[in-house]
Design an enzyme around this catalytic site. Structure first.
Site: not given
Ligand code: IPM
Ligand code: MG
Length: 368
Positions: A143, A193, A225, A249, A253
């Protein structure tokens, strides 16, 4: 005498303001029982900040956050700002704020609430009992690494990003993961990884070394993975999942979908001196302003704030118990399946605030 805590409220874009209002609502409801506790101060971040000040993170917001005990954030971003130059995107506001406040660790708890096991994307039997926390490194990795950019070379353009981890960056987040594991089931899964990337090889070496200071915590390493697969196959086998910025990240999700809705999950971003609390969901521009968004992730983020920054554990636990009770009654916002007439953002917030008060009241009268 209860101390007075300063809380920065950065509602942001899309559904951010609607869901954050419900988090503030439950905090005010708590004040009615325990006495004055919070002083709220709002600031701009993201797209709305760009519109009003031409910066996604105005200096005033940085100073409000710097003067606060904790920051409560909604969400940033939306299609109207997508065409902006990279440094003028709403997301930059959040990424810069993480840097400015030194928030190097991001905790994302994922717990499948029993009464909602049926709405998971997976079979209820597989997800029931899932209770894990993703510990994501938040200030390093691809990042932020340099060089980065889009450069011309040999007659074409190339996009470049760089994954870098210094030892101390891995050490400090690893300590947090092991310490957290001690308060839970004493199991850390470190995700990397290392079969391909040097940054991951260093990560694994450092985590293994730090792990020796926590002999009571079991440590295992998984390739990312494989971890993505195991999260679906055996979600209950995880306790603390320690990983880098990018993998965290993505995996968070994925893990969110075990619960069936990303609208339920809070997060805490912590440094040595500051902390920021936000839902893990985004700004959901498609449903913004329609009183349809689920405020639970934001209200649960307020609970994490009470727990980690303000040492108000009883109130934190009361919010969490209230969320479970209201869901158990069958109250559902629109994104949760199984209701012909779902409830609104504000109504969900009212109910949770009410039940939180009830729980706190009975805790107080028991103490007397
Ligand atoms: C998260 C989001 C952020 C990230 C974005 C909005 C920059 O996806 O907090 O997970 O990638 O960290
Ligand atoms: Mg995110």
């Amino acid at each position: 005498m209860q101390s007075l805590y300063r809380i920065a409220v950065l509602a942001g874009d899309g559904i951010g303001p609607e869901v954050t209002a419900e988090a503030v609502k439950v905090l005010k409801a708590i004040e009615e029982i325990v006495g004055p506790s919070f002083r709220f101060q709002s600031g701009l971040i993201g797209g709305c900040a760009l519109d009003q000040t031409a910066s996604p993170l105005p200096a005033e917001t940085i100073s409000i956050c710097g003067n606060s005990h904790a920051v409560l954030l909604g969400a940033v971003g939306g299609p109207q700002w997508d065409s902006k130059r990279p440094e003028l995107r709403p997301e930059q506001g959040l990424l810069q704020l993480r840097q400015r406040l030194g928030l190097y660790v991001n905790l994302r708890p994922v717990r499948v609430i029993d009464s909602l096991a049926g709405i998971s994307a997976l079979k209820a039997d597989r997800v029931r009992g899932t209770d894990l926390v993703i510990v994501r490194e938040l200030m390093g990795g691809i990042y932020f690494g340099n060089p980065r950019g889009i450069f011309a070379k040999d007659g074409e353009r190339m996009g470049v990003n760089t994954e870098i981890y210094r030892e101390h960056e891995v050490e400090r987040v690893a300590h947090r993961a092991f310490q957290l594991a001690r308060l839970r089931r004493r199991k850390v899964t470190s995700v990397d990884k290392a079969n391909v990337l040097e940054s991951s090889r260093l990560w694994r070496e450092v985590v293994t070394r730090i792990g020796r200071s926590y002999p009571d915590v079991e440590l295992r390493h998984l390739y990312v993975d494989n971890c993505a697969m195991q999260l679906i196959d055996k979600p209950t086998s995880f306790d603390v999942v320690l990983t880098n910025n990018m993998f965290g990240d993505i995996l968070s999700d994925e893990a969110a979908m075990l619960t069936g809705s990303i609208g339920l999950l809070p997060s805490a971003s912590l440094g040595e001196h500051s902390a920021l609390y936000e839902p893990i969901h985004g700004s959901a521009p498609d449903i913004a302003g329609r009183n349809r968004a689920n405020p639970i992730a934001s209200m649960a983020s307020a609970a994490l704030m009470l727990r980690y920054s303000l040492r108000m554990e009883t109130a934190a636990a009361a919010i969490e118990a209230a969320i479970e009770r209201v869901l158990k009654r069958g109250v559902r916002t629109a994104e949760l399946p199984g209701k012909k007439r779902p409830t609104t953002t504000t109504r969900m917030g009212d109910l949770i605030a009410e039940v939180t008060q009830k729980i706190l009241k009975s805790a107080h009268s028991r103490r007397r």
